[in-house]
Design a protein around this motif. Structure first.
Motif, PDB file in Angstrom:
ATOM      1  N   GLY A   1       0.816  -1.219   0.000  1.00  0.00           N
ATOM      2  CA  GLY A   1       0.000   0.000   0.000  1.00  0.00           C
ATOM      3  C   GLY A   1       0.844   1.260   0.000  1.00  0.00           C
ATOM      4  O   GLY A   1       2.070   1.216  -0.198  1.00  0.00           O
ATOM      5  N   GLY A   2       0.182   2.376   0.221  1.00  0.00           N
ATOM      6  CA  GLY A   2       0.844   3.675   0.152  1.00  0.00           C
ATOM      7  C   GLY A   2       1.939   3.839   1.195  1.00  0.00           C
ATOM      8  O   GLY A   2       3.017   4.368   0.901  1.00  0.00           O
ATOM      9  N   THR A   3       1.676   3.381   2.392  1.00  0.00           N
ATOM     10  CA  THR A   3       2.655   3.536   3.476  1.00  0.00           C
ATOM     11  C   THR A   3       3.960   2.839   3.117  1.00  0.00           C
ATOM     12  O   THR A   3       5.047   3.417   3.217  1.00  0.00           O
ATOM     13  N   GLU A   4       3.856   1.595   2.674  1.00  0.00           N
ATOM     14  CA  GLU A   4       5.076   0.860   2.322  1.00  0.00           C
ATOM     15  C   GLU A   4       5.774   1.490   1.118  1.00  0.00           C
ATOM     16  O   GLU A   4       7.001   1.623   1.100  1.00  0.00           O
ATOM     17  N   SER A   5       4.998   1.914   0.131  1.00  0.00           N
ATOM     18  CA  SER A   5       5.602   2.506  -1.067  1.00  0.00           C
ATOM     19  C   SER A   5       6.414   3.750  -0.699  1.00  0.00           C
ATOM     20  O   SER A   5       7.539   3.934  -1.175  1.00  0.00           O
ATOM     21  N   ASN A   6       5.842   4.588   0.143  1.00  0.00           N
ATOM     22  CA  ASN A   6       6.554   5.811   0.535  1.00  0.00           C
ATOM     23  C   ASN A   6       7.778   5.498   1.396  1.00  0.00           C
ATOM     24  O   ASN A   6       8.840   6.085   1.210  1.00  0.00           O
ATOM     25  N   ASN A   7       7.619   4.556   2.327  1.00  0.00           N
ATOM     26  CA  ASN A   7       8.772   4.136   3.138  1.00  0.00           C
ATOM     27  C   ASN A   7       9.896   3.622   2.247  1.00  0.00           C
ATOM     28  O   ASN A   7      11.057   3.954   2.424  1.00  0.00           O
TER      29      ASN A   7
ATOM     30  N   HIS B   1       1.539  11.060   7.612  1.00  0.00           N
ATOM     31  CA  HIS B   1       2.460  10.567   8.648  1.00  0.00           C
ATOM     32  C   HIS B   1       3.428   9.501   8.147  1.00  0.00           C
ATOM     33  O   HIS B   1       4.537   9.386   8.669  1.00  0.00           O
ATOM     34  N   CYS B   2       3.042   8.745   7.127  1.00  0.00           N
ATOM     35  CA  CYS B   2       3.982   7.713   6.666  1.00  0.00           C
ATOM     36  C   CYS B   2       5.226   8.347   6.049  1.00  0.00           C
ATOM     37  O   CYS B   2       6.308   7.758   6.072  1.00  0.00           O
ATOM     38  N   VAL B   3       5.094   9.566   5.543  1.00  0.00           N
ATOM     39  CA  VAL B   3       6.270  10.298   5.046  1.00  0.00           C
ATOM     40  C   VAL B   3       6.953  11.004   6.222  1.00  0.00           C
ATOM     41  O   VAL B   3       8.158  10.854   6.443  1.00  0.00           O
TER      42      VAL B   3
ATOM     43  N   THR C   1       1.589  10.194  -4.208  1.00  0.00           N
ATOM     44  CA  THR C   1       0.439  10.418  -5.097  1.00  0.00           C
ATOM     45  C   THR C   1      -0.744   9.523  -4.714  1.00  0.00           C
ATOM     46  O   THR C   1      -1.603   9.229  -5.556  1.00  0.00           O
ATOM     47  N   VAL C   2      -0.757   9.110  -3.447  1.00  0.00           N
ATOM     48  CA  VAL C   2      -1.794   8.160  -3.012  1.00  0.00           C
ATOM     49  C   VAL C   2      -3.207   8.716  -3.217  1.00  0.00           C
ATOM     50  O   VAL C   2      -4.117   7.991  -3.606  1.00  0.00           O
ATOM     51  N   GLN C   3      -3.397  10.009  -2.986  1.00  0.00           N
ATOM     52  CA  GLN C   3      -4.748  10.568  -3.121  1.00  0.00           C
ATOM     53  C   GLN C   3      -5.109  10.922  -4.565  1.00  0.00           C
ATOM     54  O   GLN C   3      -6.271  11.143  -4.878  1.00  0.00           O
ATOM     55  N   THR C   4      -4.110  11.010  -5.442  1.00  0.00           N
ATOM     56  CA  THR C   4      -4.409  11.475  -6.806  1.00  0.00           C
ATOM     57  C   THR C   4      -4.325  10.368  -7.862  1.00  0.00           C
ATOM     58  O   THR C   4      -4.903  10.510  -8.941  1.00  0.00           O
TER      59      THR C   4
ATOM     60  N   HIS D   1      -6.889   0.941  -2.331  1.00  0.00           N
ATOM     61  CA  HIS D   1      -8.153   1.198  -1.629  1.00  0.00           C
ATOM     62  C   HIS D   1      -8.601   2.653  -1.733  1.00  0.00           C
ATOM     63  O   HIS D   1      -9.684   3.002  -1.279  1.00  0.00           O
ATOM     64  N   LYS D   2      -7.781   3.499  -2.360  1.00  0.00           N
ATOM     65  CA  LYS D   2      -8.203   4.885  -2.569  1.00  0.00           C
ATOM     66  C   LYS D   2      -8.916   5.047  -3.915  1.00  0.00           C
ATOM     67  O   LYS D   2      -9.414   6.113  -4.223  1.00  0.00           O
ATOM     68  N   PHE D   3      -8.893   3.994  -4.724  1.00  0.00           N
ATOM     69  CA  PHE D   3      -9.622   4.092  -6.007  1.00  0.00           C
ATOM     70  C   PHE D   3     -10.489   2.847  -6.254  1.00  0.00           C
ATOM     71  O   PHE D   3     -10.497   2.272  -7.330  1.00  0.00           O
TER      72      PHE D   3
HETATM   73  N1  PLP Z   1      -0.418   8.947   1.744  1.00  0.00           N
HETATM   74  C1  PLP Z   1      -1.577   9.600   1.729  1.00  0.00           C
HETATM   75  C2  PLP Z   1      -1.640  11.004   1.197  1.00  0.00           C
HETATM   76  C3  PLP Z   1      -2.736   8.990   2.219  1.00  0.00           C
HETATM   77  O1  PLP Z   1      -3.895   9.650   2.215  1.00  0.00           O
HETATM   78  C4  PLP Z   1      -2.644   7.662   2.707  1.00  0.00           C
HETATM   79  C5  PLP Z   1      -3.840   6.983   3.268  1.00  0.00           C
HETATM   80  O2  PLP Z   1      -4.513   7.515   4.109  1.00  0.00           O
HETATM   81  C6  PLP Z   1      -1.399   7.012   2.686  1.00  0.00           C
HETATM   82  C7  PLP Z   1      -0.314   7.689   2.184  1.00  0.00           C
HETATM   83  C8  PLP Z   1      -1.239   5.618   3.188  1.00  0.00           C
HETATM   84  O3  PLP Z   1      -1.753   4.687   2.291  1.00  0.00           O
HETATM   85  P1  PLP Z   1      -2.108   3.197   2.756  1.00  0.00           P
HETATM   86  O4  PLP Z   1      -3.368   3.291   3.564  1.00  0.00           O
HETATM   87  O5  PLP Z   1      -2.295   2.430   1.497  1.00  0.00           O
HETATM   88  O6  PLP Z   1      -0.947   2.701   3.547  1.00  0.00           O
END
Ligand code: PLP
Length: 381
Positions: A69-75, A98-100, A176-179, A200-202
């Motif tokens: 997911g987004g958290t792992e991708s950014n990490n 927060h993940c960033v 770019t998780v939200q876009t 899960h955002k799309f």
């Molecule tokens: N980055 C942004 C801007 C988000 O809105 C989210 C989710 O809330 C995440 C990262 C984290 O994504 P994920 O829930 O897939 O780990």
């Protein structure tokens, strides 16, 4: 009746996505690393999904890695850039997810210099300050700036940031998780080192995402194990999730314009209703400038019921999201609202839409709000 206006937190899965995932759950359960026919079939499926995702953002197949997911991708992007690309400094902003931000804190503890670029009262990046920061040091730098903010919806100009980064020889990562799936993003048009996406955002499943890593950047494994995901991420692939992600992404891209137009209308309708009917409503972020159309962050005035607004909406059948600028320390406030100096006496609620919402949902919300926040006095004609 339950109205879901929290689509920036997560979205419901489309029926087509569920249908695409079912055969993988029922029949194609082979391990993609197995060399027999059952495994090979599933391996081919994953590579087909990778190709689709890559095509949708103008990347090559070898630049897409599936993650949790987004958290792992950014990490992965931030931590591998430091470990493998000799990055010594990261420039980011105070309103990142927060993940960033927490990844940056952990990198700072390891000696990486972290500088935060200023954002204005709408959460817009100060591009002059970004250039100043880039000019102030020769250290190898990565710029990490999110495309659109998940709390207030403010959107940054990816092309402009990319050009600034190129002019200063800096790497560029964007959350770019939200876009992803909501706006066209092409790495052919915008030079960028790392991007992230989350299914899960799309309208895809939870717990699966992807990271784009430009082929200029050779990274070592983020998770040690087998040779899955071109050695970047050991562990048997989440095949069901990957198939769901790729289907959901394809649908999001194919229907982007219609979905956007529909959601823009709903958002504008809610904005108009709120302003017309209630006292002293304000909107956070760049709400009438460059914004994420799925999000409307509403700032309600102080009132006897404002403190419990989110809970009252929940009881009334509406799911939305809170967020308040922290004043006391007792309640952990939103770092985003604090960074843009949102009034601490006001109450922020984020309403976020999908194409499954309707005008009736908005009417339902407006009806419930009548008992919860002061209304404008109606002047008789
Ligand atoms: N980055 C942004 C801007 C988000 O809105 C989210 C989710 O809330 C995440 C990262 C984290 O994504 P994920 O829930 O897939 O780990």
């Amino acid at each position: 009746m339950r109205v879901f206006l929290d689509n920036a937190a997560t979205t419901s899965m489309s029926e087509e996505v569920i249908q695409a995932m079912l055969p993988i759950m029922r029949e194609d359960y082979g391990n993609p690393s197995s060399i027999h026919a059952c495994g090979r079939k599933v391996r081919a499926k994953i590579e087909e999904c990778r190709k689709k995702v890559a095509n949708n953002i103008g990347a090559s197949i070898g630049e897409i890695f599936f993650t949790s997911g987004g958290t792992e991708s950014n990490n992965m992007a931030l931590k591998c850039a430091v470990r493998d690309l000799a990055v010594k400094r990261i420039i980011s902003d105070p309103i990142e997810h927060h993940c960033v931000l927490h990844s940056l804190e952990s990198l700072q503890r390891e000696g990486i210099q972290i500088d935060l670029v200023r954002v204005d009262e709408r959460g817009r990046v100060d591009y002059d300050h970004l250039e100043e920061l880039l000019e102030s040091s020769d250290a190898k730098t990565l710029v990490s700036l999110m495309h659109a903010n998940n709390e207030i919806g403010t959107k940054q100009d990816l092309n402009r940031i990319s050009e600034i980064c190129q002019a200063h020889n800096a790497l560029f990562h964007s959350d770019t998780v939200q876009t992803m799936g909501h706006f066209p993003i092409s790495v052919e048009e915008t030079k960028i080192s790392f991007l992230s996406g989350s299914a899960h955002k799309f309208h895809g499943p939870k717990g699966v995402g992807f990271v784009y890593i430009s082929s200029d950047n050779l990274l070592k494994p983020f998770i040690d194990g087998g040779s899955q995901e071109r050695n970047m991420r050991g562990g048997t692939e989440n095949v069901i999730g990957i198939v769901g992600l790729s289907k959901a992404f394809e649908l999001a891209i194919d229907n982007m314009n219609e979905r956007q137009a529909y959601i823009e209308d709903l958002r504008a309708y809610l904005k108009a209703q709120l302003t017309e009917k209630f006292e002293d409503i304000q909107f956070n972020g760049d709400h009438d400038g460059d914004y994420l159309y799925t999000v409307l962050s509403v700032s309600f005035p102080p009132s006897p019921k404002a403190g419990l607004l989110l809970l009252s909406l929940d009881i009334a059948g509406i799911s939305a999201s809170g967020g308040s600028a922290c004043s006391s320390g007792a309640e952990k406030g939103s770092h985003v609202l604090a960074a843009i100096n949102a009034g601490i006496d006001r109450k922020t609620i984020r309403f976020s839409f999908s194409h499954y919402n309707t005008k009736e949902d908005v009417d339902f919300l407006i009806e419930k709000l009548k008992a919860l926040t002061p209304m404008k006095e109606m002047v008789e004609a």
